[in-house]
Design an enzyme around this catalytic site. Structure first.
Site, PDB file in Angstrom:
ATOM      1  N   HIS A 278      23.384  17.617  21.467  1.00 35.74           N
ATOM      2  CA  HIS A 278      23.000  16.739  20.708  1.00 35.74           C
ATOM      3  C   HIS A 278      23.077  17.093  19.444  1.00 35.74           C
ATOM      4  O   HIS A 278      24.002  17.513  17.966  1.00 35.74           O
ATOM      5  CB  HIS A 278      21.915  16.707  20.888  1.00 35.74           C
ATOM      6  CG  HIS A 278      20.732  15.854  18.785  1.00 35.74           C
ATOM      7  ND1 HIS A 278      20.291  14.282  19.150  1.00 35.74           N
ATOM      8  CD2 HIS A 278      20.173  16.746  18.652  1.00 35.74           C
ATOM      9  CE1 HIS A 278      19.793  14.312  17.944  1.00 35.74           C
ATOM     10  NE2 HIS A 278      19.598  15.729  17.502  1.00 35.74           N
ATOM     11  N   GLU A 279      22.614  18.543  19.610  1.00 39.58           N
ATOM     12  CA  GLU A 279      22.972  19.988  17.773  1.00 39.58           C
ATOM     13  C   GLU A 279      24.511  19.833  17.522  1.00 39.58           C
ATOM     14  O   GLU A 279      24.565  19.484  16.286  1.00 39.58           O
ATOM     15  CB  GLU A 279      22.338  20.762  18.481  1.00 39.58           C
ATOM     16  CG  GLU A 279      20.872  20.905  18.151  1.00 39.58           C
ATOM     17  CD  GLU A 279      19.618  20.523  16.829  1.00 39.58           C
ATOM     18  OE1 GLU A 279      20.096  20.026  15.838  1.00 39.58           O
ATOM     19  OE2 GLU A 279      18.631  19.725  17.753  1.00 39.58           O
ATOM     20  N   HIS A 282      25.864  17.048  15.448  1.00 36.51           N
ATOM     21  CA  HIS A 282      25.428  17.197  13.590  1.00 36.51           C
ATOM     22  C   HIS A 282      26.518  17.913  13.580  1.00 36.51           C
ATOM     23  O   HIS A 282      26.552  17.371  12.459  1.00 36.51           O
ATOM     24  CB  HIS A 282      24.347  17.180  13.860  1.00 36.51           C
ATOM     25  CG  HIS A 282      22.921  16.817  13.992  1.00 36.51           C
ATOM     26  ND1 HIS A 282      22.890  15.722  13.157  1.00 36.51           N
ATOM     27  CD2 HIS A 282      21.629  17.235  14.682  1.00 36.51           C
ATOM     28  CE1 HIS A 282      21.695  15.175  14.048  1.00 36.51           C
ATOM     29  NE2 HIS A 282      21.335  15.642  15.044  1.00 36.51           N
ATOM     30  N   GLU A 358      20.972  11.235  13.423  1.00 35.91           N
ATOM     31  CA  GLU A 358      19.789  11.622  14.658  1.00 35.91           C
ATOM     32  C   GLU A 358      20.728  10.441  15.813  1.00 35.91           C
ATOM     33  O   GLU A 358      20.605  10.988  17.506  1.00 35.91           O
ATOM     34  CB  GLU A 358      18.558  11.392  14.687  1.00 35.91           C
ATOM     35  CG  GLU A 358      17.796  12.699  13.959  1.00 35.91           C
ATOM     36  CD  GLU A 358      18.310  14.076  14.392  1.00 35.91           C
ATOM     37  OE1 GLU A 358      18.385  14.119  15.546  1.00 35.91           O
ATOM     38  OE2 GLU A 358      18.316  14.882  13.395  1.00 35.91           O
TER      39      GLU A 358
END
Length: 426
Positions: A278-279, A282, A358
């Site tokens: 997920h990070e 970004h 997100e």
């Protein structure tokens, strides 16, 4: 006249507080839609009865504290102005020194100290509530140490900002806001650069991830995503909180992938890899650069509006506040009040953009890991550890949530066609 305006402001604040209390505790609907009952997004499937009750209680209290704290700060700045305390602070500084930098330092110290004293009760109440619900594990001495560090870090940062700001006000009279915006660009990037290596370590200890096998797995997916990462860091947060978190901070060579030790202790490797993916989402989608661009645009508009409003306020009310002109440092509470209100008004937009990013990062994590079950378990664990509402009230989502609600995140993962994710990778 001063007492009348002060009383009006206090009454308005109290009415707002009552309205927010009624909304959060009695009027807002936080029930799970009937169609999602029994699904993985239904908190009744992964929280017991006691946890469900605590999550509702704690979330309502925490949300209430948020909504009353922001206008409480506005009230403080307003009362400091109308009672002439800001002018008193400036006169005190002038009597002590004739040097611009020294006067700024003295004035800012008095204003910062007054703000700390006035805001302390709310901060302490928030701490004790978090402690009573077993979210915070921090001793009072450690909490006070962090507050002390906060005070001086913010003081030092604000001293640099206001010194430059008021110097620009004196030099560029009408266009100071534009000059301030130009100067803010390199300053903001510089602060993002030093945050991970200078400021963050003042609060916590950071060290390379001890679990080298897990680090190798994380770096492997980072390499697959073409992310130049050589180390993963863990931070000792268990002495402060039971909540879970992981994040990427900094820019350029100072960027860091960071995992809280609470996350490492309570989540499986698969769940941690989902968070890391997920990070990385970004990074891959360049959200940090879009964020910088958005910040610069909002700062441009915000400073322009602040300049216009300040000029009108000082011209109309300056004599009553004993603030002769906008270039007097005693006008600082007006600047802080206006910018705080504008930031609050802009938060629905900035939160909406953040929630979109997100969601994109969550989608990237699914495509990267092909492990929907790990994603669902991760968000269920985050809900449980933080006693979060799965479906918060609408106003809370709009003004507080930079992430989608847990209901939305879990449902999105559950509904995502994994076959599509696999086919996109081929």
């Amino acid at each position: 006249m001063i007492r009348k305006w002060a009383m009006r402001a206090i009454i308005a604040y109290l009415i707002f507080g009552v309205a927010i209390f009624l909304y959060l505790f009695y009027w807002a609907d936080t029930s799970i839609p009937h169609a999602l009952k029994g699904t993985s997004a239904d908190p009744a499937t992964f929280l017991n009865g006691r946890e469900l009750q605590l999550s509702e209680e704690y979330s309502r209290i925490r949300n209430f504290m948020f909504f009353i704290a922001t206008p409480y700060e506005w009230l403080f700045y307003y009362l400091i102005l109308i009672f002439g305390l800001s002018a008193i602070f400036e006169n005190s500084a002038k009597q002590i020194s004739k040097f611009f930098l020294v006067r700024n330092a003295i004035y800012l110290f008095w204003l910062s100290l007054a703000s700390f004293v006035v805001m302390f009760p709310l901060s302490y109440l928030s701490y004790t509530i978090s402690k009573s619900y077993n979210i915070s594990t921090q001793l009072f001495s450690g909490w006070m140490k962090d507050k002390f560090i906060d005070f001086w870090v913010q003081y030092a940062t604000m001293f640099i900002i206001i010194t430059v700001l008021y110097a620009l006000m004196r030099k560029y009279k009408k266009r100071w806001w534009l000059a301030a915006w130009v100067v803010s660009i390199p300053f903001s990037i510089f602060m993002m650069f030093i945050q991970p290596v200078v400021i963050d370590p003042l609060y916590n200890d950071f060290y390379p991830l001890k679990d080298k096998q897990l680090e190798a797995k994380i770096l492997a997916i980072a390499k697959e995503a073409n992310i130049p990462a050589n180390h993963v860091y863990e931070v000792d947060m268990s002495t402060k909180t039971n909540a879970l978190n992981a994040y990427v901070t900094g820019v350029g060579s100072n960027s860091r992938i960071v995992l809280w030790d609470t996350t490492l202790d309570r989540l499986t490797d698969e769940e941690i890899l989902f968070i890391m993916a997920h990070e990385m989402g970004h990074y891959v989608e360049k959200h940090i650069y879009f964020g910088i661009a958005g910040y610069l645009l909002l700062t441009f508009v915000g400073l322009w509006l602040t300049a216009k409003i300040m000029e009108k306020w000082i011209s109309r009310r300056g004599k009553d506040w004993k603030v002769d002109k906008i270039t007097n440092i005693s006008s600082l509470p007006a600047f802080l009040l206006i910018t705080s209100i504008l930031l609050f008004l802009a938060s629905p937009l900035t939160n909406w953009v953040s929630r979109y990013q997100e969601t994109r990062a969550d989608t990237y994590a699914i495509k990267m890991t092909h492990d929907k079950e790990a994603g669902i378990r991760t968000f269920q664990s985050l809900t449980k550890s933080g006693l979060s509402q799965v479906k918060p009230p609408v106003l809370v989502k709009i003004f507080r949530y930079g992430h989608p609600t847990m209901l939305e995140r879990i449902k999105m993962i559950e509904d995502y066609p994994l076959q599509d994710a696999k086919s996109e990778d081929k």
